[in-house]
Design a protein around this motif. Sequence first.
Motif, mmCIF file in Angstrom:
data_model
loop_
_atom_site.group_PDB
_atom_site.id
_atom_site.type_symbol
_atom_site.label_atom_id
_atom_site.label_comp_id
_atom_site.label_asym_id
_atom_site.label_seq_id
_atom_site.Cartn_x
_atom_site.Cartn_y
_atom_site.Cartn_z
ATOM 1 N N UNK A 435 0.829 -1.212 0.000
ATOM 2 C CA UNK A 435 0.000 0.000 0.000
ATOM 3 C C UNK A 435 0.861 1.260 0.000
ATOM 4 N N UNK A 436 1.975 1.240 0.770
ATOM 5 C CA UNK A 436 2.843 2.423 0.813
ATOM 6 C C UNK A 436 3.582 2.609 -0.509
ATOM 7 N N UNK A 437 4.030 1.507 -1.106
ATOM 8 C CA UNK A 437 4.770 1.614 -2.366
ATOM 9 C C UNK A 437 3.878 2.115 -3.499
ATOM 10 N N UNK A 438 2.639 1.593 -3.558
ATOM 11 C CA UNK A 438 1.719 1.991 -4.615
ATOM 12 C C UNK A 438 0.857 3.187 -4.241
ATOM 13 N N UNK A 439 1.089 3.731 -3.013
ATOM 14 C CA UNK A 439 0.343 4.915 -2.537
ATOM 15 C C UNK A 439 -1.169 4.657 -2.581
ATOM 16 N N UNK A 440 -1.574 3.556 -1.947
ATOM 17 C CA UNK A 440 -2.992 3.186 -1.883
ATOM 18 C C UNK A 440 -3.512 3.455 -0.480
ATOM 19 N N UNK A 441 -4.694 4.004 -0.374
ATOM 20 C CA UNK A 441 -5.350 4.155 0.925
ATOM 21 C C UNK A 441 -5.746 2.779 1.442
ATOM 22 N N UNK A 442 -5.503 2.523 2.744
ATOM 23 C CA UNK A 442 -5.807 1.213 3.300
ATOM 24 C C UNK A 442 -6.340 1.369 4.714
ATOM 25 N N UNK A 443 -6.900 0.280 5.239
ATOM 26 C CA UNK A 443 -7.460 0.300 6.588
ATOM 27 C C UNK A 443 -7.298 -1.060 7.238
ATOM 28 N N UNK A 444 -7.274 -1.038 8.585
ATOM 29 C CA UNK A 444 -7.260 -2.246 9.411
ATOM 30 C C UNK A 444 -8.471 -2.171 10.329
ATOM 31 N N UNK A 445 -9.318 -3.186 10.278
ATOM 32 C CA UNK A 445 -10.507 -3.258 11.133
ATOM 33 C C UNK A 445 -10.261 -4.363 12.152
ATOM 34 N N UNK A 446 -10.192 -3.983 13.430
ATOM 35 C CA UNK A 446 -9.913 -4.932 14.505
ATOM 36 C C UNK A 446 -11.183 -5.152 15.317
ATOM 37 N N UNK A 447 -11.656 -6.400 15.334
ATOM 38 C CA UNK A 447 -12.856 -6.759 16.090
ATOM 39 C C UNK A 447 -12.481 -7.018 17.547
ATOM 40 N N UNK A 448 -13.453 -7.211 18.457
ATOM 41 C CA UNK A 448 -13.220 -7.060 19.905
ATOM 42 C C UNK A 448 -11.991 -7.762 20.434
ATOM 43 N N UNK A 449 -11.193 -7.010 21.178
ATOM 44 C CA UNK A 449 -10.019 -7.537 21.876
ATOM 45 C C UNK A 449 -9.632 -6.557 22.980
ATOM 46 N N UNK A 450 -9.193 -7.052 24.141
ATOM 47 C CA UNK A 450 -8.743 -6.137 25.203
ATOM 48 C C UNK A 450 -7.398 -5.486 24.907
ATOM 49 N N UNK A 451 -6.766 -5.851 23.788
ATOM 50 C CA UNK A 451 -5.447 -5.314 23.459
ATOM 51 C C UNK A 451 -5.497 -4.489 22.180
ATOM 52 N N UNK A 452 -6.587 -3.697 22.032
ATOM 53 C CA UNK A 452 -6.698 -2.823 20.857
ATOM 54 C C UNK A 452 -5.549 -1.829 20.796
ATOM 55 N N UNK A 453 -5.175 -1.288 21.967
ATOM 56 C CA UNK A 453 -4.145 -0.244 21.968
ATOM 57 C C UNK A 453 -2.797 -0.803 21.503
ATOM 58 N N UNK A 454 -2.459 -2.061 21.858
ATOM 59 C CA UNK A 454 -1.181 -2.633 21.437
ATOM 60 C C UNK A 454 -1.130 -2.794 19.910
ATOM 61 N N UNK A 455 -2.217 -3.298 19.335
ATOM 62 C CA UNK A 455 -2.247 -3.480 17.878
ATOM 63 C C UNK A 455 -2.203 -2.136 17.171
#
Length: 637
Positions: A435-455
Amino acid sequence: MSQTKIPGISAHKRPLATAERSRIPAKRSHVLEDVTNTTAFPAYRRHNKPKATSMSSTEVADPNTRLMNRYYYGDPGVIEEVKKRERKIARDIQHFRKSIAEIETETKLIRERSLPDLNYEISKKRVLCGELRKDLIQLTADLDEKTNESHNVQSNWELEVQHLRLEQQIAVQETQNKLNKELGEVKAQWETKLREMENYRPSFEDLQELEGLKVEKQQHEKELRALTIKNEEACRLRNQELDEKLEHILFSKKEPLEDLKCKNDVVRREKSNVESQTEAVKLKIAQHNERGAELARQISHIHQLVNECITSSSPLKDAKIKADADYLETKSITDAIQMEALKVEAKYNAEFNKMEKEQVRRRTMENAIDELKGKIRCFAYVGDTAPNSLEVDFSQKSISLKDSEPCFFNRILPCKLISEEDLVKQECQAFFDMCLEKRLNFNIISLPTPKQSFIRDSALTYLLKSGRYQLKTQYVALSEAAVSSDLFQKGESEPDTEIQLTIKTDAIEMNSATVEMKTAEDIKADFKGLQTQVGCDKIGIVKAEVWDDNEKCCDSYYLEINDMETIQRMSNLFCTDHGTGTPISIILQTLMSKTKSLVLFNLIDDCASTTGTILNAARRISQIDAPRTYVASEKSR
């Protein structure tokens, strides 16, 4: 000639005939009429019309009839003309098809891009208009009530002012009458006194005495002023003299006094030093005496021990010689083993480096395969506390509950072997680099976890790892049941300020606070304490604009989804038209259909119902088509 609809030239030539003699059906006649743009067999048609006479054999056929007869008997010039007209009709049909395709493309673009934004804005404005209408009705009622109250207060105030004005006029009139009376009485008294003074005439002797007293008074005043000036001058001189004497005395006594003070301080310090040194010397003497006695006892004991050691050292010397020989032999063996170990370690390091390269190559190939599949990437992060009914097949990359269909993932990662940091740095590396090389917008969707902040912190830290990029980050918490909030605001404005979102072609713009991040320490400092503010009923969205020097590279999004209701809606996210759902559904549709998406399903909870809901959402999301790379790359260029 093999692909044309025109019949070939027959070697058998038939005589010129009408439609009746040739027995050509009317339907075929109409087909040739469409192809040649001429009317075939007009005589035949005229013959079939009422009140029409058939053409005699001596009459001359019209040009269209002759043309069709020539075509029918295989005239090459006529056949070529018909082919030209057929090719022209084919080109026109192709042109019309291209125009229709372009119109359909533009209609699809309008339906996919403009209509969702308009529907989103219309829904927002409709809600705002409803709220404003309610507020306007309430304000109108309050205004009417306040108007009535103001009318009542105004009428009361006017009556009170009129009453006070009348009372004031009466009081002013009474006061004026009283003053006029007193003024008349005083005026009469002073007029009486004035007439008496005008009638009074002093005697000549009194006048002379008065003049003498005035002269005497003037002389005494002159003498008094002279004495005052003389006295002030004398006081000033005396004060000046006394000040000079005092300064001289202080100056003469100051130096001896300072010398005496310095000498006294030096003597006191010397005395204290001498006393402390004396005490220290006495203490050292006592310690040395005790130490000498102790050393004497130790020396005698050591002499005794030395004698005993000398007697017992002869067998130890033999043992030492034997131990030295064993040591040299063991050392030679150890050196040989160490050399072998170094060779094995070098070989292991080479194999490990090769394995690491192959792992990177494998991840790159898997990412390329995921890209060719054209579906949204789905990763499963399986924990130790997963339900017992959960069946994980790492070879087939499938997870299922008992008596249910398996759900297939792009990766299945056990949290026992892979930490949150390695999850981002290793398994998501190829996705980020692409995504960075091709300059593409991207997203990460994280479903429930108590360690959201670490990810989240690991993903942002990876974007800053090379020191090449900078991040301009926004962090908001959205909810359809509660008030949305800007988590980077930190009390700078009202807490219930509405978060405005604008949906673009492949991005989402927010009017929230922006924080610039350059190092991992900035990430820890800016996100400290913000995880608890998202809560279980909101969706946290982190938007990070990736900048390469002064040029924007792409937009990255990290979505924290903690409530099961949103996960259930994600299962039916693409069952309705784009732009007709709730605002959060529209945001999820835009990010998942217009940007590169990676959905991380955290199967850490031991609740079977929660796991079933997550697997159902994963089963639906894994079938959604991802946007093609070349479309986004052309846009970025």
